[in-house]
Design a protein around this motif. Structure first.
Motif, PDB file in Angstrom:
ATOM      1  N   LYS A   1     -11.193   0.684  -3.683  1.00 56.09           N
ATOM      2  CA  LYS A   1     -10.739  -0.879  -2.882  1.00 56.09           C
ATOM      3  C   LYS A   1     -10.075  -1.543  -3.904  1.00 56.09           C
ATOM      4  O   LYS A   1      -9.181  -2.301  -3.760  1.00 56.09           O
ATOM      5  CB  LYS A   1     -11.871  -1.305  -2.689  1.00 56.09           C
TER       6      LYS A   1
ATOM      7  N   LYS B   1     -11.546   8.958  -0.033  1.00 54.15           N
ATOM      8  CA  LYS B   1     -11.769   7.638   0.013  1.00 54.15           C
ATOM      9  C   LYS B   1     -10.450   6.911  -0.101  1.00 54.15           C
ATOM     10  O   LYS B   1     -10.470   5.904   0.771  1.00 54.15           O
ATOM     11  CB  LYS B   1     -12.778   6.952  -1.166  1.00 54.15           C
TER      12      LYS B   1
ATOM     13  N   LYS C   1       0.637  -1.201  -0.106  1.00 56.92           N
ATOM     14  CA  LYS C   1       0.174  -0.178   0.030  1.00 56.92           C
ATOM     15  C   LYS C   1       0.896   1.216  -0.147  1.00 56.92           C
ATOM     16  O   LYS C   1       1.908   1.402   1.044  1.00 56.92           O
ATOM     17  CB  LYS C   1      -1.002   0.023   1.346  1.00 56.92           C
TER      18      LYS C   1
ATOM     19  N   GLU D   1     -16.035   4.555  -4.293  1.00 58.84           N
ATOM     20  CA  GLU D   1     -15.577   3.514  -3.222  1.00 58.84           C
ATOM     21  C   GLU D   1     -15.041   2.367  -3.722  1.00 58.84           C
ATOM     22  O   GLU D   1     -13.854   1.583  -3.308  1.00 58.84           O
ATOM     23  CB  GLU D   1     -16.820   3.313  -2.274  1.00 58.84           C
TER      24      GLU D   1
ATOM     25  N   HIS E   1      -8.910   4.394   3.091  1.00 57.05           N
ATOM     26  CA  HIS E   1      -8.373   3.190   3.183  1.00 57.05           C
ATOM     27  C   HIS E   1      -6.873   2.889   3.351  1.00 57.05           C
ATOM     28  O   HIS E   1      -6.489   2.081   3.062  1.00 57.05           O
ATOM     29  CB  HIS E   1      -8.947   2.533   1.696  1.00 57.05           C
ATOM     30  N   GLY E   2      -6.377   3.918   3.727  1.00 50.01           N
ATOM     31  CA  GLY E   2      -5.066   4.024   4.410  1.00 50.01           C
ATOM     32  C   GLY E   2      -3.622   4.387   3.568  1.00 50.01           C
ATOM     33  O   GLY E   2      -2.698   4.121   3.788  1.00 50.01           O
TER      34      GLY E   2
ATOM     35  N   GLU F   1      -7.711  -4.199  -1.939  1.00 52.87           N
ATOM     36  CA  GLU F   1      -8.597  -4.828  -1.000  1.00 52.87           C
ATOM     37  C   GLU F   1      -9.608  -5.751  -1.669  1.00 52.87           C
ATOM     38  O   GLU F   1     -10.259  -6.772  -0.966  1.00 52.87           O
ATOM     39  CB  GLU F   1      -9.360  -3.647  -0.221  1.00 52.87           C
TER      40      GLU F   1
END
Length: 602
Positions: free
Chosen positions: A567, A469, A449, A563, A473-474, A572
């Protein structure tokens, strides 16, 4: 009697009683349980028709906008447009068959779902207590994605092409079911959806991702699925009337009928093979209404009349050949496609003579209605022809439950609209639409990531929303938008920002029309940073030559879609979408670079 109580009284009565409550008698049909539903609708419509004056009959054939967010709001635009002060007065003055809601800068009927429900009840109250005493069709363009009138907190669904990319017709039915339930909960009983065009022209400027597919078979399957969801789901009183558009097919159009008169030079054989199947599927599924297109189609009508005004197309093809006997409504009569060859007074008369039933949004309602009245009085349009269309409109209202249950309960709206279950379904559908088109260097899935990410390219709100978004998610994401036509200075700034990022995500929108986006892509790729290009609207962007080797397609940019994109980018979830269209090699429309059905996963 209050609007709310009136509704509950109506729901508790047998059909004959509730129709009498709204001024429509149909005791014969209601008291004969062995009579078919079709016969009941015919009897109800016929009996209602008998009580109407000529002016009231003609009023039923018109659907227009109103200005305001409550039925009794005094809005100066109503004086300018209709010569009265309030939306309720517009209904009473013209005995209208329907209204259409908007949410734009010039015509805004939306604040929140409860307010919309109260507006709908107020307009219905005006309709059933005056003039014809016939409840209204209340319509909206709620296709999903790009064409959405009632947004959050209502459930938002992706564009049709994104849904078709997921290749699950069951989910399409779920989407239409939820859309129909939420619309009917706020008093909207007709949706001008699904778009039934086959997007066979990649440079079509107005349909694009509103179409399910560039292939008639896939488009037909998804049109059928959505008609079922809109019209057949178990929701009191009867969910919403669906509308297949734009007959005879707008998918090959090279220009936008809002601003010009497109000419489609397909042969009749090509039309039958490509454009007809989704409309045949809609008819077979029991579609309540079909919307005409403002397009010239010389192989179907050499006179070059736009289809909306063409008897060979509306009566000859749609009525006689395809056997459709439901309501035909025009696309907006404000659009330039229908106004180039005739005056605003001629258009409604020609449309009715062509076989159309309802006239949507004429520029000057007084002129349009009076032109029809004069045509009837002079004998140019026989009264029988008017009665034929009014009967179709009244049958739709009976069959869709509008005649006997026009009112809604504002206190129940938020128990139906935007529920957690509905939102979860929308996200599930959006997750399936993301399509991986190219991953030549194996960039995705990412090995780790990224600590920082730059989101750049098209869309002020879209780049910002995606950055938010991605951050959630990081990865610490920032946005720098460059628009559809980035300047040299913007490209230079994007490159400078990219040098400080671990990952660059570039959103594109219509590279064919705005080719400088390829310069942005190439400049960012030259930084040596990992670059993910995202076709954020039409997927055809991925076909244009560029040095970027990683392409995703989203077919739109609503919240659930972004979204889903976040991902996929961060690993993800894996992409599962399949292309619903062929992607040509840039401007070479004869060479397919990525074929229908293509889609990578990992």
């Amino acid at each position: 009697m209050t609007t709310r109580n009136r509704r509950f009284h109506a729901l508790a009565l047998p059909v004959a009683g509730v129709l009498a409550l709204t001024g429509v008698g149909v005791a014969t049909a209601a008291s004969a349980p062995r009579v078919s539903a079709e016969a009941q609708a015919e009897a109800a419509a016929t009996q209602a028709l008998r009580g109407l004056t000529l002016e009231q009959k003609v009023g039923q054939l018109f659907v227009t906008w109103v200005n305001g967010k409550s039925a009794d709001e005094v809005n100066p635009k109503n004086q300018a447009d209709f010569g009265v002060d309030t939306p309720a007065q517009v209904i009473r003055k013209y005995h209208l068959g329907g209204v259409i809601y908007f949410n734009n800068d010039t015509r805004d009927n939306f604040d929140d779902p409860v307010q919309v429900a109260k507006l709908s009840n107020g307009l219905q109250q005006a309709a059933v207590t005056s003039g014809a005493h016939i409840p209204l069709q209340i319509a909206a363009d709620q296709e999903g994605g790009t064409v959405t009138r009632m947004g959050a907190p209502a459930t938002e669904f992706p564009n049709a092409m994104a849904i078709a990319a997921g290749r699950d017709t069951g989910r399409a039915t779920k989407a239409a079911t939820i859309l129909g339930h939420e619309l009917r909960a706020v008093g909207i009983n007709q949706d001008f959806a699904p778009d039934s065009d086959v997007n066979s022209n990649p440079v079509n400027p107005v349909i694009g991702v509103r179409s399910f597919s560039g292939q008639p078979g896939l488009a037909s399957d998804f049109v059928t699925a959505e008609v079922k969801g809109f019209q057949d789901s178990d929701f009191p009183p009867k969910t919403v009337a669906a509308t297949a558009k734009h007959f005879p097919g707008h998918g090959a159009a090279p220009t936008d009928s809002h601003t010009g008169l497109p000419r489609i030079d397909s042969t009749e054989a090509q039309w039958r093979a490509t454009d007809v199947p989704p409309f045949k599927a809609a008819i077979a599924a029991g579609i309540d209404s079909i919307m005409s297109a403002h397009i010239q189609f010389p192989s179907l009508d050499p006179s070059l009349e736009p289809a909306t005004l063409s008897k060979p197309i509306i009566t000859g093809k749609l009525r006689n050949e395809l056997g459709y006997n439901g309501v035909v409504i025009t696309d907006s009569l404000e659009m330039q496609g229908v106004r180039q060859l005739h005056s605003d007074a001629e258009i409604p008369v020609l449309a009715l003579k062509a076989g159309v039933d309802q006239l949507l949004m004429p520029v000057h309602l007084d002129v349009a209605i009076n032109s029809v009245l004069n045509a009837v009085k002079s004998g140019e349009i026989p009264m029988q022809r008017i009665d034929q269309s009014v009967l179709r409109v009244l049958k739709l209202k009976f069959e869709r439950g509008i005649l006997f249950s026009p009112f809604v309960d504002p206190n129940r709206v938020m128990k139906v609209v935007g529920t957690p279950a509905n939102l979860a379904t929308a996200q599930d559908i959006a997750d399936r639409g993301i399509t991986a088109i190219a991953n030549d260097a194996g960039l995705l899935p990412l090995k780790q990531k990224p600590a920082t990410t730059l989101v750049t390219g098209w869309g002020v709100s879209t780049t910002a929303s995606l950055a938010q978004k991605l951050t959630a998610h990081g990865t610490a994401a920032t946005a720098y938008q460059t628009g559809q036509a980035p300047t040299d200075a913007q490209i230079a700034q994007a490159v400078a920002n990219a040098r400080n990022a671990d990952l660059v995500v570039v959103l594109t929108n219509n590279i064919g029309g705005f080719p400088r986006q390829t310069q942005l892509l190439d400049a960012l790729q030259a930084t040596g940073k990992p670059v993910v290009a995202v076709a954020a609207q039409i997927p055809y962007d991925a076909g244009y030559p560029t040095s970027v080797t990683t392409w995703l397609a989203t077919y739109g940019y609503i919240g659930p879609t972004l979204e889903a994109l976040a991902k996929v980018i961060l690993g993800e979830t894996a992409p599962v979408g399949k292309l619903p269209v062929d992607i040509p090699a840039g401007t070479d429309m004869q060479t397919v670079k990525y074929p229908f059905g293509h889609g990578l996963t990992w």
